[in-house]
Design a protein around this motif. Sequence first.
Motif, PDB file in Angstrom:
ATOM      1  N   ASP A 200       0.801  -1.227   0.000  1.00 33.36           N
ATOM      2  CA  ASP A 200       0.000   0.000   0.000  1.00 33.36           C
ATOM      3  C   ASP A 200       0.837   1.281   0.000  1.00 33.36           C
ATOM      4  O   ASP A 200       0.313   2.358   0.248  1.00 33.36           O
ATOM      5  N   ALA A 201       2.140   1.162  -0.278  1.00 36.40           N
ATOM      6  CA  ALA A 201       3.027   2.337  -0.205  1.00 36.40           C
ATOM      7  C   ALA A 201       3.407   2.886  -1.574  1.00 36.40           C
ATOM      8  O   ALA A 201       4.298   3.728  -1.679  1.00 36.40           O
ATOM      9  N   GLY A 202       2.741   2.452  -2.644  1.00 35.61           N
ATOM     10  CA  GLY A 202       3.046   2.974  -3.970  1.00 35.61           C
ATOM     11  C   GLY A 202       2.521   4.384  -4.160  1.00 35.61           C
ATOM     12  O   GLY A 202       1.442   4.721  -3.663  1.00 35.61           O
ATOM     13  N   ARG A 203       3.283   5.201  -4.873  1.00 36.27           N
ATOM     14  CA  ARG A 203       2.907   6.595  -5.102  1.00 36.27           C
ATOM     15  C   ARG A 203       3.033   6.935  -6.590  1.00 36.27           C
ATOM     16  O   ARG A 203       3.917   6.408  -7.276  1.00 36.27           O
ATOM     17  N   PRO A 204       2.198   7.843  -7.104  1.00 34.52           N
ATOM     18  CA  PRO A 204       2.291   8.240  -8.517  1.00 34.52           C
ATOM     19  C   PRO A 204       3.675   8.784  -8.863  1.00 34.52           C
ATOM     20  O   PRO A 204       4.325   9.429  -8.031  1.00 34.52           O
ATOM     21  N   GLY A 205       4.106   8.511 -10.096  1.00 31.34           N
ATOM     22  CA  GLY A 205       5.379   9.014 -10.573  1.00 31.34           C
ATOM     23  C   GLY A 205       6.558   8.112 -10.291  1.00 31.34           C
ATOM     24  O   GLY A 205       7.703   8.461 -10.603  1.00 31.34           O
ATOM     25  N   VAL A 206       6.312   6.917  -9.712  1.00 32.34           N
ATOM     26  CA  VAL A 206       7.395   6.003  -9.349  1.00 32.34           C
ATOM     27  C   VAL A 206       7.520   4.907 -10.405  1.00 32.34           C
ATOM     28  O   VAL A 206       6.519   4.314 -10.818  1.00 32.34           O
ATOM     29  N   PRO A 207       8.758   4.599 -10.867  1.00 29.66           N
ATOM     30  CA  PRO A 207       8.935   3.520 -11.842  1.00 29.66           C
ATOM     31  C   PRO A 207       8.763   2.146 -11.201  1.00 29.66           C
ATOM     32  O   PRO A 207       8.882   1.992  -9.984  1.00 29.66           O
ATOM     33  N   LEU A 208       8.496   1.148 -12.030  1.00 25.06           N
ATOM     34  CA  LEU A 208       8.348  -0.238 -11.582  1.00 25.06           C
ATOM     35  C   LEU A 208       9.488  -1.071 -12.153  1.00 25.06           C
ATOM     36  O   LEU A 208       9.695  -1.105 -13.365  1.00 25.06           O
TER      37      LEU A 208
ATOM     38  N   GLY B 124      10.293   1.402  -7.643  1.00 24.21           N
ATOM     39  CA  GLY B 124      11.529   2.162  -7.573  1.00 24.21           C
ATOM     40  C   GLY B 124      12.538   1.546  -8.520  1.00 24.21           C
ATOM     41  O   GLY B 124      12.313   0.477  -9.082  1.00 24.21           O
ATOM     42  N   GLU B 125      13.671   2.211  -8.712  1.00 29.96           N
ATOM     43  CA  GLU B 125      14.704   1.708  -9.613  1.00 29.96           C
ATOM     44  C   GLU B 125      15.734   0.908  -8.841  1.00 29.96           C
ATOM     45  O   GLU B 125      16.206   1.340  -7.790  1.00 29.96           O
ATOM     46  N   LEU B 126      16.080  -0.265  -9.388  1.00 28.05           N
ATOM     47  CA  LEU B 126      17.112  -1.121  -8.809  1.00 28.05           C
ATOM     48  C   LEU B 126      18.186  -1.372  -9.854  1.00 28.05           C
ATOM     49  O   LEU B 126      17.878  -1.590 -11.028  1.00 28.05           O
TER      50      LEU B 126
END
Length: 337
Positions: A173-181, A315-317
Amino acid sequence: MTSPLAAPVRLTQYARGGGCACKIPPGELETVLAGLAGPVSAAGDGEPLLLGGDDGDDAAVLRVGDGRAVVSTVDFFTPVVDDAYDWGRIAACNALSDVYAVGGEPVMAVNLLAWPRDALPWEVAREVLRGGRDMAALAGCPIAGGHSIDDAEPKYGLAVTGIADPDRLLRLDAGRPGVPLSLTKPLGLGVLNARHKATGEVFADAVDTMTTLNAEAGRLALERDIGCATDVTGFGLLGHLYKLARASGVTAVVDSSAVPYLDGARAAVRDGFVPGGSRRNLAWVSPHTDFGRIAEEERLLLADAQTSGGLLVAGELPGAPVVGELVGRGRHTLIVR
């Protein structure tokens, strides 16, 4: 006297399904579980249960005080490959993944074994347990006993206990708009395992993928202060992403051209080796997804039921391809382009 292992045993022939493709369909499971979960802590409140509610988190996490939390999970399934030792390794790796998917570290596990004692030799069961032991040892997680039953179908897995920092978890439930997958393992495990079950063909890359721990991916996510992730297993990329986007109140956009696949996955779909679990996954997410002009073959691969798949991280890894992004909530929960 000839050893029972002198002749190959095709373990996948002793089960209707295989691996995480034998999960109860997600829609049916949600109906059964509705309203049964306990209260889960929101930021700043006093509930000790941090994860494990109606969102369908990868593991339960309980705050125990002094900046510590206990992680608890269980995972088991029918044979996904014919080799007993590899099946044990895959099942253990898959169970351990749930701990990594919430940002935890596994510290102990117990075996879960169901065995058709009149149909399969105990020497085969021993190989399964040996594979599980070796994979858990690689994770630094001792196995201490467990439980076994006589069953018509062989099943194996682990109940795993881990530890975590309650203030540094990976949540749905911690996903936010503008974040890559980012996706840390290629897809196609379900269709390749279905082909293996039907033909006996062995796909070494698939076995290597299913026996690669997600420990490093979980560690990197925490190092980068990422707070949202899930592992991609029986509900497929789209199914697990749908759960994440729904829990976070966002829409997830998938770039189908960026999604990596194992060699042979597309051929397996074209040749009809699609597990029932993958088709059920697609049926579940389709009402919530804008597929545009994406072909049926591509849809099935994106919904393919994975066994011991990778982490899907908001996020980016390093080294993990970016396969989409989270955006503000729209008419659909998922958009595939």
